[in-house]
Structures are given as C-alpha cells and as structure tokens.
Enzyme design. Structure first.
Site, mmCIF file in Angstrom:
data_model
loop_
_atom_site.group_PDB
_atom_site.id
_atom_site.type_symbol
_atom_site.label_atom_id
_atom_site.label_comp_id
_atom_site.label_asym_id
_atom_site.label_seq_id
_atom_site.Cartn_x
_atom_site.Cartn_y
_atom_site.Cartn_z
ATOM 1 N N ASP A 163 40.915 40.012 46.418
ATOM 2 C CA ASP A 163 39.993 41.029 46.923
ATOM 3 C C ASP A 163 40.077 41.146 48.446
ATOM 4 O O ASP A 163 40.430 40.186 49.132
ATOM 5 C CB ASP A 163 38.561 40.663 46.488
ATOM 6 C CG ASP A 163 37.615 41.860 46.551
ATOM 7 O OD1 ASP A 163 38.094 43.003 46.696
ATOM 8 O OD2 ASP A 163 36.398 41.640 46.454
ATOM 9 N N HIS A 177 46.715 47.421 50.154
ATOM 10 C CA HIS A 177 47.283 47.106 48.834
ATOM 11 C C HIS A 177 48.766 46.755 48.965
ATOM 12 O O HIS A 177 49.255 45.834 48.329
ATOM 13 C CB HIS A 177 47.129 48.297 47.878
ATOM 14 C CG HIS A 177 45.697 48.643 47.590
ATOM 15 N ND1 HIS A 177 44.749 47.691 47.322
ATOM 16 C CD2 HIS A 177 45.053 49.842 47.530
ATOM 17 C CE1 HIS A 177 43.580 48.287 47.098
ATOM 18 N NE2 HIS A 177 43.738 49.590 47.226
ATOM 19 N N LEU A 198 56.586 28.345 35.884
ATOM 20 C CA LEU A 198 55.252 28.913 36.130
ATOM 21 C C LEU A 198 55.009 30.176 35.299
ATOM 22 O O LEU A 198 55.868 31.066 35.240
ATOM 23 C CB LEU A 198 55.138 29.253 37.622
ATOM 24 C CG LEU A 198 53.860 29.962 38.071
ATOM 25 C CD1 LEU A 198 52.700 28.986 38.133
ATOM 26 C CD2 LEU A 198 54.049 30.610 39.436
HETATM 27 C C1 IPE Z 1 37.649 42.979 41.493
HETATM 28 O O1 IPE Z 1 37.552 43.520 42.750
HETATM 29 C C2 IPE Z 1 38.839 43.558 40.773
HETATM 30 C C3 IPE Z 1 40.142 43.143 41.276
HETATM 31 C C4 IPE Z 1 40.363 42.298 42.235
HETATM 32 C C5 IPE Z 1 41.257 43.739 40.614
HETATM 33 P P1 IPE Z 1 36.638 44.795 43.068
HETATM 34 O O2 IPE Z 1 36.813 45.054 44.515
HETATM 35 O O3 IPE Z 1 36.942 45.874 42.125
HETATM 36 O O4 IPE Z 1 35.182 44.220 42.748
HETATM 37 P P2 IPE Z 1 33.745 44.730 43.205
HETATM 38 O O5 IPE Z 1 33.669 46.180 42.871
HETATM 39 O O6 IPE Z 1 33.642 44.483 44.678
HETATM 40 O O7 IPE Z 1 32.792 43.876 42.449
HETATM 41 C C1 IPE Z 2 41.427 44.326 45.916
HETATM 42 O O1 IPE Z 2 41.083 44.887 47.127
HETATM 43 C C2 IPE Z 2 42.414 45.177 45.143
HETATM 44 C C3 IPE Z 2 41.866 45.799 43.941
HETATM 45 C C4 IPE Z 2 40.643 45.677 43.492
HETATM 46 C C5 IPE Z 2 42.746 46.636 43.157
HETATM 47 P P1 IPE Z 2 40.007 46.049 47.247
HETATM 48 O O2 IPE Z 2 40.696 47.359 47.133
HETATM 49 O O3 IPE Z 2 38.878 45.840 46.318
HETATM 50 O O4 IPE Z 2 39.516 45.849 48.749
HETATM 51 P P2 IPE Z 2 38.050 45.937 49.307
HETATM 52 O O5 IPE Z 2 37.201 45.042 48.453
HETATM 53 O O6 IPE Z 2 37.637 47.369 49.191
HETATM 54 O O7 IPE Z 2 38.143 45.463 50.723
HETATM 55 MG MG MG Z 3 37.143 44.835 46.422
#
Ligand code: IPE
Ligand code: IPE
Ligand code: MG
Length: 253
Positions: free
Chosen positions: A33, A50, A144
């Site tokens: 995240d 990303h 792995l």
């Molecule tokens: C969780 O992250 C999903 C992934 C890392 C794929 P999100 O960014 O979607 O989660 P919330 O919305 O902050 O809970």
């Molecule tokens: C995690 O990073 C990737 C996915 C959930 C696909 P985010 O896109 O949720 O990044 P933040 O949380 O908005 O910073």
């Molecule tokens: Mg996120």
C-alpha cells in the site's frame, strides 16, 4: 502507457543475510500500500507510484529468497479496487504483463513458482493471458511460491466457499457432521497454502481491507510507514527480525 520518472533511481544496497536463521516465517503476506501517496509526495500521477512499486515486488522476491521464506502472498488488486477511476484500473491491469516481461527470466533463475488467488476469470483477457503464461512457465519450479492476490476479496471468497459447501452437502458429497474448519478451508482459494505466519502492511495504514480474513486468524502483524515503492530488502529483513522475536501462543500459555 509509458511514463518517465523525472528523477534518478535510488541505488539500493542489498541487505546482509540474517544473523539468526531460526524461526523464519514460512508464509509472508503483504498488503502493498501507498503507491498513490508515494507519487503524490513527488507531484507525480498515481500511476507513477504503481509503476515504481513493481520494482519493490522484485526486491521482495530477492529478500524472501535470501531469508528462506517459502511463500510470499502479495495483495495486488482487491475486489474493491474496481471503484477506482477506469484509467487507473487499466494501468494496474497492464502491470502484471510489464512485471513478467522484465522479470520472468530472473524468477525462473530463482526457481520461483507463480500462482494467484482471487476471481481470475473476471480479469481482462490480456491480464489473464500474461499471468497464465507465467503460471504455466513456472509450474515445475519448486522454490519460493509467489502468490498474487488479484481481484481478491476475502468476504467474497468465504461466501463462495459457503455456497460450494452447501452444494456439496446437497449432493451428498459432504456430510454436515463432517464439516469442520479444516474441511471448510479446503473450499478457499488458499486450499493448498499454509496460513500466513507474518502479515506486512506498508504505508502506515493499519487495517486488513478485506484481505485473508479467515487465514490471518493467528498471523503476526507488522506495520511500517514506508510506502510500497520504497519497500526494500532492509525493510523486509526488519519485519522478519521482529517476527523472530514474537511468541505465538494460539490461545495456549
Ligand atoms: C488494499 O489497499 C488493497 C491492495 C493493496 C491491493 P487499498 O488502498 O485498496 O485499501 P484501503 O482502501 O485504503 O482500505
Ligand atoms: C496500493 O497503493 C496499490 C493498490 C491498491 C492497487 P494505493 O494505490 O492504494 O496507494 P495509496 O493508498 O492511494 O497511497
Ligand atoms: Mg491504498
């Protein structure tokens, strides 16, 4: 869509091997995240985060390999992530192909086997194709296990499992009396995996976001403020070292 990053990439030092090799988690699950916030901090579009996060996946594989971790499950796309803008979704759906195009040779060299959990069929055809190619290509590797949670939602998984259990009871393939936790777990995407021993979530958030609700019942949690694109071998090692100090009791004493 290709984007140039207007900065030079940080040179990252590979971490030293672990000094203590006892009590290594067999299965590490990671909620990757903070990509969007990483990009925002640099005034870049979210997709730049990303893209940068792909390298963190490779660093994680290297670190896990070095620490003798057997299974790594990475939360890459949740069933709730379809709520995001279509352009961002489209970008995310192209990343598996990009990742594999660059890194599949190294994964093969490291004897990594690729698998997924989640509703695979609902992914775009081009995503499925790229991932299926990697699954087939790495099928006989026995190092792995790199398990991607792609279009994964834990509540959906549990409801689907429940429906299948009920169907099997109706068809007399399973008896109500025989149903227990072990049998129920065989109806989940993770049927062939041991439960995670360690869960890591990056970016400072401390929630599960619908990830492995059943499987994390006795897992150790470790949170870091580091955004996913900054995740590296040293952070992974820190998580492992803290895990090694934990005492798991499973309700006992
Ligand atoms: C969780 O992250 C999903 C992934 C890392 C794929 P999100 O960014 O979607 O989660 P919330 O919305 O902050 O809970
Ligand atoms: C995690 O990073 C990737 C996915 C959930 C696909 P985010 O896109 O949720 O990044 P933040 O949380 O908005 O910073
Ligand atoms: Mg996120």
């Amino acid at each position: 869509m290709s984007i140039r990053l207007p900065f030079t990439k940080k040179k990252r030092k590979e971490s030293e091997p672990l000094t203590n090799t006892e009590n290594i988690p067999n299965h590490v699950a990671i909620i990757m995240d903070g990509n969007g916030r990483w990009a925002k901090k640099r005034s870049l579009p979210r997709i730049a985060g990303h893209k940068e996060g792909v390298d963190s996946v490779v660093r994680t594989v290297r670190a896990a390999h070095k620490c003798n971790v057997n299974i790594v499950t990475l939360y890459a796309f949740s069933t709730e992530n379809w709520k995001r803008p279509q352009k961002e979704i489209d970008f995310l759906m192209k990343l598996p192909k990009e990742f594999l195009h660059i890194h599949l040779p190294e994964l093969m060299e490291r004897n990594v086997r690729i698998q997924t959990i989640g509703e695979f069929d609902a992914l775009p055809a081009h995503t499925k194709e790229a991932v299926q190619y990697a699954i087939d290509k790495t099928r006989n590797n026995d190092g792995l296990l790199l398990n991607f949670a792609l279009n994964y939602g834990s509540r959906y998984e549990i409801v689907q499992a429940t429906k299948q259990v009920m169907a099997d009871i109706q068809n007399s393939k399973l008896s109500m009396d025989a149903l227990d936790e072990e049998i129920f777990a065989k109806y989940l995407y993770t049927k062939e995996l041991s439960d995670p021993d360690l869960l890591i979530r990056t970016s400072g958030e401390q929630r599960l976001s619908n990830f492995l609700l059943w499987q994390l019942a006795y897992t150790e949690f470790w949170f870091t403020d580091v955004y996913w694109p900054d995740f590296d071998e040293a952070v992974f090692k820190q998580a492992i070292e803290e895990y090694q100090q934990r005492q798991r009791r499973y309700g006992g004493i």
